[in-house]
Design a protein around this motif. Structure first.
Motif, PDB file in Angstrom:
ATOM      1  N   PRO A  65      24.184   1.008 -10.699  1.00  0.00           N
ATOM      2  CA  PRO A  65      24.284  -0.139 -11.593  1.00  0.00           C
ATOM      3  C   PRO A  65      22.954  -0.448 -12.277  1.00  0.00           C
ATOM      4  CG  PRO A  65      25.330  -0.619  -9.486  1.00  0.00           C
ATOM      5  CD  PRO A  65      24.590   0.667  -9.320  1.00  0.00           C
ATOM      6  N   VAL A  66      23.046  -1.010 -13.491  1.00  0.00           N
ATOM      7  CA  VAL A  66      21.844  -1.351 -14.251  1.00  0.00           C
ATOM      8  C   VAL A  66      20.993  -2.376 -13.501  1.00  0.00           C
ATOM      9  CG1 VAL A  66      20.998  -2.384 -16.398  1.00  0.00           C
ATOM     10  CG2 VAL A  66      22.963  -0.843 -16.451  1.00  0.00           C
ATOM     11  N   GLU A  67      21.651  -3.346 -12.851  1.00  0.00           N
ATOM     12  CA  GLU A  67      20.903  -4.384 -12.133  1.00  0.00           C
ATOM     13  C   GLU A  67      20.042  -3.798 -11.030  1.00  0.00           C
ATOM     14  OE1 GLU A  67      24.119  -4.406 -12.680  1.00  0.00           O
ATOM     15  OE2 GLU A  67      24.338  -6.019 -14.181  1.00  0.00           O
ATOM     16  N   MET A  68      20.522  -2.738 -10.413  1.00  0.00           N
ATOM     17  CA  MET A  68      19.754  -2.109  -9.343  1.00  0.00           C
ATOM     18  C   MET A  68      18.478  -1.487  -9.884  1.00  0.00           C
ATOM     19  SD  MET A  68      21.055   0.709  -6.536  1.00  0.00           S
ATOM     20  CE  MET A  68      22.361  -0.379  -5.978  1.00  0.00           C
ATOM     21  N   VAL A  69      18.577  -0.839 -11.034  1.00  0.00           N
ATOM     22  CA  VAL A  69      17.391  -0.259 -11.664  1.00  0.00           C
ATOM     23  C   VAL A  69      16.427  -1.349 -12.104  1.00  0.00           C
ATOM     24  CG1 VAL A  69      16.557   1.122 -13.602  1.00  0.00           C
ATOM     25  CG2 VAL A  69      18.652   1.784 -12.420  1.00  0.00           C
ATOM     26  N   GLN A  70      16.959  -2.415 -12.728  1.00  0.00           N
ATOM     27  CA  GLN A  70      16.112  -3.500 -13.217  1.00  0.00           C
ATOM     28  C   GLN A  70      15.329  -4.155 -12.092  1.00  0.00           C
ATOM     29  OE1 GLN A  70      18.208  -6.483 -15.452  1.00  0.00           O
ATOM     30  NE2 GLN A  70      16.471  -7.890 -15.487  1.00  0.00           N
ATOM     31  N   HIS A  71      16.008  -4.459 -10.984  1.00  0.00           N
ATOM     32  CA  HIS A  71      15.327  -5.108  -9.869  1.00  0.00           C
ATOM     33  C   HIS A  71      14.297  -4.184  -9.220  1.00  0.00           C
ATOM     34  CE1 HIS A  71      18.920  -8.054  -9.432  1.00  0.00           C
ATOM     35  NE2 HIS A  71      17.961  -8.573 -10.155  1.00  0.00           N
ATOM     36  N   GLY A  72      14.637  -2.904  -9.122  1.00  0.00           N
ATOM     37  CA  GLY A  72      13.687  -1.957  -8.549  1.00  0.00           C
ATOM     38  C   GLY A  72      12.437  -1.829  -9.390  1.00  0.00           C
ATOM     39  N   VAL A  73      12.589  -1.760 -10.720  1.00  0.00           N
ATOM     40  CA  VAL A  73      11.438  -1.648 -11.623  1.00  0.00           C
ATOM     41  C   VAL A  73      10.609  -2.923 -11.600  1.00  0.00           C
ATOM     42  CG1 VAL A  73      10.746  -1.423 -14.035  1.00  0.00           C
ATOM     43  CG2 VAL A  73      12.508   0.076 -13.109  1.00  0.00           C
ATOM     44  N   GLU A  74      11.271  -4.080 -11.618  1.00  0.00           N
ATOM     45  CA  GLU A  74      10.535  -5.349 -11.578  1.00  0.00           C
ATOM     46  C   GLU A  74       9.728  -5.486 -10.291  1.00  0.00           C
ATOM     47  OE1 GLU A  74      13.552  -8.260 -12.129  1.00  0.00           O
ATOM     48  OE2 GLU A  74      13.612  -8.036 -14.314  1.00  0.00           O
ATOM     49  N   GLY A  75      10.316  -5.061  -9.176  1.00  0.00           N
ATOM     50  CA  GLY A  75       9.576  -5.100  -7.917  1.00  0.00           C
ATOM     51  C   GLY A  75       8.373  -4.181  -7.937  1.00  0.00           C
ATOM     52  N   LEU A  76       8.533  -2.976  -8.498  1.00  0.00           N
ATOM     53  CA  LEU A  76       7.418  -2.040  -8.600  1.00  0.00           C
ATOM     54  C   LEU A  76       6.331  -2.569  -9.542  1.00  0.00           C
ATOM     55  CD1 LEU A  76       8.757   1.626  -8.688  1.00  0.00           C
ATOM     56  CD2 LEU A  76       7.215   0.577  -7.032  1.00  0.00           C
ATOM     57  N   MET A  77       6.731  -3.218 -10.636  1.00  0.00           N
ATOM     58  CA  MET A  77       5.762  -3.777 -11.570  1.00  0.00           C
ATOM     59  C   MET A  77       4.886  -4.806 -10.872  1.00  0.00           C
ATOM     60  SD  MET A  77       7.975  -4.180 -15.102  1.00  0.00           S
ATOM     61  CE  MET A  77       6.656  -5.087 -15.925  1.00  0.00           C
ATOM     62  N   PHE A  78       5.506  -5.675 -10.065  1.00  0.00           N
ATOM     63  CA  PHE A  78       4.725  -6.678  -9.343  1.00  0.00           C
ATOM     64  C   PHE A  78       3.788  -6.009  -8.348  1.00  0.00           C
ATOM     65  CE2 PHE A  78       4.102  -9.261  -5.546  1.00  0.00           C
ATOM     66  CZ  PHE A  78       3.512 -10.386  -6.092  1.00  0.00           C
ATOM     67  N   LEU A  79       4.310  -5.048  -7.602  1.00  0.00           N
ATOM     68  CA  LEU A  79       3.498  -4.370  -6.592  1.00  0.00           C
ATOM     69  C   LEU A  79       2.305  -3.662  -7.225  1.00  0.00           C
ATOM     70  CD1 LEU A  79       3.402  -3.667  -3.543  1.00  0.00           C
ATOM     71  CD2 LEU A  79       4.696  -1.607  -4.086  1.00  0.00           C
ATOM     72  N   MET A  80       2.531  -2.978  -8.337  1.00  0.00           N
ATOM     73  CA  MET A  80       1.466  -2.234  -8.998  1.00  0.00           C
ATOM     74  C   MET A  80       0.445  -3.156  -9.648  1.00  0.00           C
ATOM     75  SD  MET A  80       1.881   1.025  -8.574  1.00  0.00           S
ATOM     76  CE  MET A  80       0.948   1.734  -9.929  1.00  0.00           C
ATOM     77  N   THR A  81       0.909  -4.197 -10.349  1.00  0.00           N
ATOM     78  CA  THR A  81      -0.031  -5.081 -11.062  1.00  0.00           C
ATOM     79  C   THR A  81      -0.894  -5.873 -10.090  1.00  0.00           C
ATOM     80  OG1 THR A  81       1.727  -6.756 -11.254  1.00  0.00           O
ATOM     81  CG2 THR A  81       1.374  -5.294 -13.125  1.00  0.00           C
ATOM     82  N   GLU A  82      -0.291  -6.438  -9.045  1.00  0.00           N
ATOM     83  CA  GLU A  82      -1.070  -7.245  -8.103  1.00  0.00           C
ATOM     84  C   GLU A  82      -2.041  -6.376  -7.304  1.00  0.00           C
ATOM     85  OE1 GLU A  82      -1.082 -10.690  -7.827  1.00  0.00           O
ATOM     86  OE2 GLU A  82      -0.023 -10.371  -9.714  1.00  0.00           O
ATOM     87  N   SER A  83      -1.600  -5.197  -6.896  1.00  0.00           N
ATOM     88  CA  SER A  83      -2.488  -4.304  -6.134  1.00  0.00           C
ATOM     89  C   SER A  83      -3.647  -3.838  -6.999  1.00  0.00           C
ATOM     90  CB  SER A  83      -1.699  -3.099  -5.618  1.00  0.00           C
ATOM     91  OG  SER A  83      -0.642  -3.499  -4.787  1.00  0.00           O
ATOM     92  N   SER A  84      -3.349  -3.470  -8.254  1.00  0.00           N
ATOM     93  CA  SER A  84      -4.394  -2.969  -9.151  1.00  0.00           C
ATOM     94  C   SER A  84      -5.331  -4.083  -9.587  1.00  0.00           C
ATOM     95  CB  SER A  84      -3.756  -2.313 -10.381  1.00  0.00           C
ATOM     96  OG  SER A  84      -2.885  -1.271 -10.009  1.00  0.00           O
ATOM     97  N   LYS A  85      -4.789  -5.275  -9.791  1.00  0.00           N
ATOM     98  CA  LYS A  85      -5.613  -6.406 -10.227  1.00  0.00           C
ATOM     99  C   LYS A  85      -6.720  -6.696  -9.224  1.00  0.00           C
ATOM    100  CE  LYS A  85      -3.319  -9.964 -11.606  1.00  0.00           C
ATOM    101  NZ  LYS A  85      -2.479 -11.193 -11.527  1.00  0.00           N
ATOM    102  N   HIS A  86      -6.382  -6.626  -7.944  1.00  0.00           N
ATOM    103  CA  HIS A  86      -7.357  -6.949  -6.901  1.00  0.00           C
ATOM    104  C   HIS A  86      -7.995  -5.704  -6.281  1.00  0.00           C
ATOM    105  CE1 HIS A  86      -5.974 -11.067  -7.197  1.00  0.00           C
ATOM    106  NE2 HIS A  86      -4.735 -10.675  -6.997  1.00  0.00           N
ATOM    107  N   MET A  87      -7.621  -4.527  -6.787  1.00  0.00           N
ATOM    108  CA  MET A  87      -8.195  -3.267  -6.312  1.00  0.00           C
ATOM    109  C   MET A  87      -8.215  -3.202  -4.786  1.00  0.00           C
ATOM    110  SD  MET A  87      -8.887  -1.181  -8.761  1.00  0.00           S
ATOM    111  CE  MET A  87     -10.118  -0.049  -8.127  1.00  0.00           C
ATOM    112  N   ILE A  88      -7.069  -3.457  -4.184  1.00  0.00           N
ATOM    113  CA  ILE A  88      -7.015  -3.446  -2.727  1.00  0.00           C
ATOM    114  C   ILE A  88      -7.161  -2.004  -2.235  1.00  0.00           C
ATOM    115  CG2 ILE A  88      -5.534  -5.481  -2.732  1.00  0.00           C
ATOM    116  CD1 ILE A  88      -3.198  -3.722  -1.983  1.00  0.00           C
ATOM    117  N   SER A  89      -7.634  -1.872  -1.037  1.00  0.00           N
ATOM    118  CA  SER A  89      -7.863  -0.545  -0.474  1.00  0.00           C
ATOM    119  C   SER A  89      -6.535   0.111  -0.122  1.00  0.00           C
ATOM    120  CB  SER A  89      -8.727  -0.652   0.787  1.00  0.00           C
ATOM    121  OG  SER A  89      -8.028  -1.344   1.816  1.00  0.00           O
TER     122      SER A  89
END
Length: 214
Positions: A65-89
């Motif tokens: 389903p499209v909703e499954m892809v949308q939620h998965g991408v949105e979750g990855l976007m948050f994970l990537m942006t927050e991790s990269s923003k703070h350059m966590i180890s």
């Protein structure tokens, strides 16, 4: 430093391992190529903004389903942006995703995605931040209407506010203004709400959260 993941973000990321309900179309994101596909979409959306057609195309490709892809991408976007923003180890990143309950292979795929693209994500975020308007000055005026054609005796106070903003770019800075108007009661309500927010930031609970996101 560990990422603070809300329940919504955890729910979105949990779509990486859910099925469509029938069990036939399981998202086998333990496969590296599918994690990379979601990561590619997330990075593309960071650069150009979201595009529903891309969700639809990825959903057809994965037979989910499209909703499954949308939620998965949105979750990855948050994970990537927050991790990269703070350059966590790498260690802190792994400790953060452990709370999601994924398997070791999926965790390693997410770590590889983060290590490979964190500098690119930081570059995109810095470009976005440069284009955001910043506070420059504030002007205000109190207007009082004492009468009108229909009502001769009245008092209607209004506060007019002009918010001056600056925006930086490669060719220099530009100024813009935003004119706002409100009545004194609404203005007092906004002031009390902002004061409550500032007071909440000073609490021990808020300080613990801020220490985790710095």
């Amino acid at each position: 430093m560990l990422l603070v993941l809300s329940e919504d973000h955890k729910e979105h990321l949990s779509f990486l391992t859910k099925t469509d309900g029938s069990g036939k179309n399981s998202l086998r994101l333990l496969r590296v190529e599918v994690v990379e596909e979601f990561g590619r979409i997330a990075l593309d959306f960071l650069r150009k903004g979201t595009n529903p057609k891309i969700y639809e195309g990825a959903a057809r490709k994965l037979c989910v389903p499209v909703e499954m892809v949308q939620h998965g991408v949105e979750g990855l976007m948050f994970l990537m942006t927050e991790s990269s923003k703070h350059m966590i180890s790498e260690v802190d990143f792994m400790d953060s995703v452990l709370a999601l309950g994924f398997g070791e292979e999926l965790n390693q795929s997410l770590l590889q995605l983060y290590v490979q693209h964190k500098h690119q994500v930081r570059s995109i975020l810095s470009q976005l931040l440069c284009n955001q308007p910043a506070y420059h000055n504030l002007e205000w005026r109190l207007d009082v209407q004492l009468a009108s054609r229909s009502v001769r005796h009245q008092i209607v106070p209004m506060v007019t506010i002009r918010l001056l903003l600056t925006r930086s770019s490669d060719v220099g800075s530009t100024k813009s203004c935003m004119d706002l108007q409100t009545d004194p009661i609404s203005l007092l309500h906004m002031i009390s709400t902002l004061e409550a927010a500032l007071a909440a930031v000073k609490t021990s609970h808020a300080r613990r959260i801020l220490r985790n996101i710095k």
